[in-house]
Design an enzyme around this catalytic site. Structure first.
Site, PDB file in Angstrom:
ATOM      1  CD  GLU A   3      39.395  38.894 100.875  1.00 13.54           C
ATOM      2  OE1 GLU A   3      39.197  40.085 100.576  1.00 13.54           O
ATOM      3  OE2 GLU A   3      39.842  38.069 100.064  1.00 13.54           O
TER       4      GLU A   3
ATOM      5  NE  ARG B  91      50.039  37.354  97.074  1.00 14.30           N
ATOM      6  CZ  ARG B  91      49.183  38.219  96.509  1.00 14.30           C
ATOM      7  NH1 ARG B  91      47.970  38.384  97.005  1.00 14.30           N
ATOM      8  NH2 ARG B  91      49.545  38.909  95.440  1.00 14.30           N
TER       9      ARG B  91
ATOM     10  CG  ASP C  12      38.096  36.609  93.177  1.00 11.78           C
ATOM     11  OD1 ASP C  12      37.625  37.085  94.232  1.00 11.78           O
ATOM     12  OD2 ASP C  12      38.882  37.239  92.440  1.00 11.78           O
TER      13      ASP C  12
ATOM     14  NE  ARG D 285      46.819  45.790  99.041  1.00 12.36           N
ATOM     15  CZ  ARG D 285      46.655  44.756  98.226  1.00 12.36           C
ATOM     16  NH1 ARG D 285      46.619  43.528  98.707  1.00 12.36           N
ATOM     17  NH2 ARG D 285      46.496  44.939  96.927  1.00 12.36           N
TER      18      ARG D 285
ATOM     19  CG  HIS E 102      42.678  40.371 101.292  1.00 12.09           C
ATOM     20  ND1 HIS E 102      43.122  39.071 101.201  1.00 12.09           N
ATOM     21  CD2 HIS E 102      42.472  40.789 100.022  1.00 12.09           C
ATOM     22  CE1 HIS E 102      43.177  38.720  99.934  1.00 12.09           C
ATOM     23  NE2 HIS E 102      42.784  39.745  99.193  1.00 12.09           N
TER      24      HIS E 102
HETATM   25  C1  BG6 Z   1      40.692  39.230  96.659  1.00  7.81           C
HETATM   26  C2  BG6 Z   1      40.037  39.592  95.341  1.00  7.81           C
HETATM   27  O1  BG6 Z   1      40.052  39.876  97.693  1.00  7.81           O
HETATM   28  O2  BG6 Z   1      42.066  39.630  96.614  1.00  7.81           O
HETATM   29  C3  BG6 Z   1      40.796  38.929  94.208  1.00  7.81           C
HETATM   30  O3  BG6 Z   1      38.670  39.178  95.369  1.00  7.81           O
HETATM   31  C4  BG6 Z   1      42.258  39.322  94.250  1.00  7.81           C
HETATM   32  O4  BG6 Z   1      40.197  39.305  92.957  1.00  7.81           O
HETATM   33  C5  BG6 Z   1      42.816  38.975  95.622  1.00  7.81           C
HETATM   34  O5  BG6 Z   1      42.960  38.622  93.224  1.00  7.81           O
HETATM   35  C6  BG6 Z   1      44.290  39.321  95.816  1.00  7.81           C
HETATM   36  O6  BG6 Z   1      44.516  40.664  95.582  1.00  7.81           O
HETATM   37  P1  BG6 Z   1      45.973  41.274  95.681  1.00  7.81           P
HETATM   38  O7  BG6 Z   1      45.837  42.694  95.220  1.00  7.81           O
HETATM   39  O8  BG6 Z   1      46.391  41.184  97.132  1.00  7.81           O
HETATM   40  O9  BG6 Z   1      46.850  40.411  94.809  1.00  7.81           O
END
Ligand code: BG6
Length: 303
Positions: free
Chosen positions: A275, A76, A216, A102, A172
């Site tokens: 992103e 995260r 989002d 990833r 991301h």
């Molecule tokens: C974003 C999406 O790019 O990533 C969201 O638009 C999503 O909908 C977020 O919740 C986090 O995704 P993840 O899979 O890393 O928890």
């Protein structure tokens, strides 16, 4: 199984006083860079950039204080690489959201101390049985990272097969900000977006983006620069890109962050994902023998 041998990596690709391979958070092998312009850390799993700070600057990339580091799990924060699809897989609900890039091991195939003082690293995704099942196409994916006063990322997909392939993708990136309630994003004015918080409604952006709740969105048909305005840190972050026609803006806000469990108690206040993507209808078709670059440069400007 950990495919890395740090001694071998340091002998082949280490750069004295600038770049070293070591064990990083949670036991994951990382590349650490410290040059005259910036510092950075990249996990070899996922080619996941965890940190980048130009010298004398607050960190630009946010890493959750409660990030979990484990083999095969996405971290995260930092810069997760979403590839070869963005969001949920269209047909296979069992396939991982945002693709598998990833969470799998990548290999370093080159490093370079550049004349201008920046440092480059090239990484390639290592395919395995599971990735081939989920992506039965002859293709290579590489990420080139240039660590300097600016951070440059170039995600390159090559189609080695004899039929076209279509990919979705995103870098991301979690940016570190002083306070989401005071931050804004410029450069997306007058664009249509898909509002994922409102059932996928298509809406039009009027003015700058300010944040008062879960956000989002996939901004469509966007290739220009974007700016994160952060008065608390007295700076703005410029995002310059090529090969991307959509931009995702995401902050989970309080309730969703609580459910996620790895964002920290007030983590949502200090992060914002902007992103560079090819998402939703914006997929990239790569002809046999062709390649596609998703390229971006982040830089910091004083207010
Ligand atoms: C974003 C999406 O790019 O990533 C969201 O638009 C999503 O909908 C977020 O919740 C986090 O995704 P993840 O899979 O890393 O928890």
């Amino acid at each position: 199984m950990n495919p890395y041998n740090l001694d071998t990596l340091n002998k082949r690709f280490g750069l004295a006083g600038i770049l070293v391979f070591k064990i990083g958070p949670g036991g994951l092998p990382v590349v650490e860079v410290l040059n005259e312009q910036a510092s950075a850390m990249i996990a070899l799993q996922g080619a996941h950039l965890l940190q980048w700070s130009p010298i004398g600057e607050d960190p630009v990339i946010w890493l959750s204080p409660e990030a979990k580091f484990a083999e095969g799990k996405s971290v995260r924060g930092g810069v997760p690489v979403c590839w070869p699809w963005f969001g949920p897989h269209e047909q296979e609900s069992g396939f991982p959201a945002h693709g598998f890039a990833r969470t799998v091991p990548w290999e370093v195939f080159e490093t370079n101390a550049n004349q201008d003082g920046s440092t480059s690293i090239g990484l390639r995704l290592l395919q395995n049985e599971a990735t081939r099942t989920q992506w039965p196409h002859a293709s290579d994916v590489e990420l080139y990272i240039r660590v300097g006063t600016a951070l440059e990322l170039d995600l390159v997909t090559r189609n080695n097969g004899s039929t076209p392939v279509s990919i979705g993708e995103a870098l991301h990136t979690y940016f570190q900000i002083s306070d989401i309630r005071q931050a804004s994003v410029l450069g997306l004015n007058d664009l249509d977006y898909i509002d994922k918080v409102d059932g996928g409604e298509r809406k039009r952006q009027e003015g700058v983006i300010a944040f008062t709740g879960e956000t989002d969105r996939i901004y469509l048909d966007h290739g220009a620069d974007c700016l994160i305005h952060d008065p608390g840190l007295g700076r703005r972050i410029r995002i310059h890109k090529r090969g991307s026609h959509s931009t995702v803006v995401w902050n989970p806000w309080i309730e969703k962050a609580e459910k996620m469990g790895d964002l920290g108690p007030d983590g949502y206040l200090h992060m914002l994902c902007v992103e560079c993507a090819n998402a939703a209808d914006d997929v990239v078709k790569i002809t046999p023998g062709g390649e596609h670059h998703l390229w971006m440069r982040y830089s910091v400007e004083a207010l």
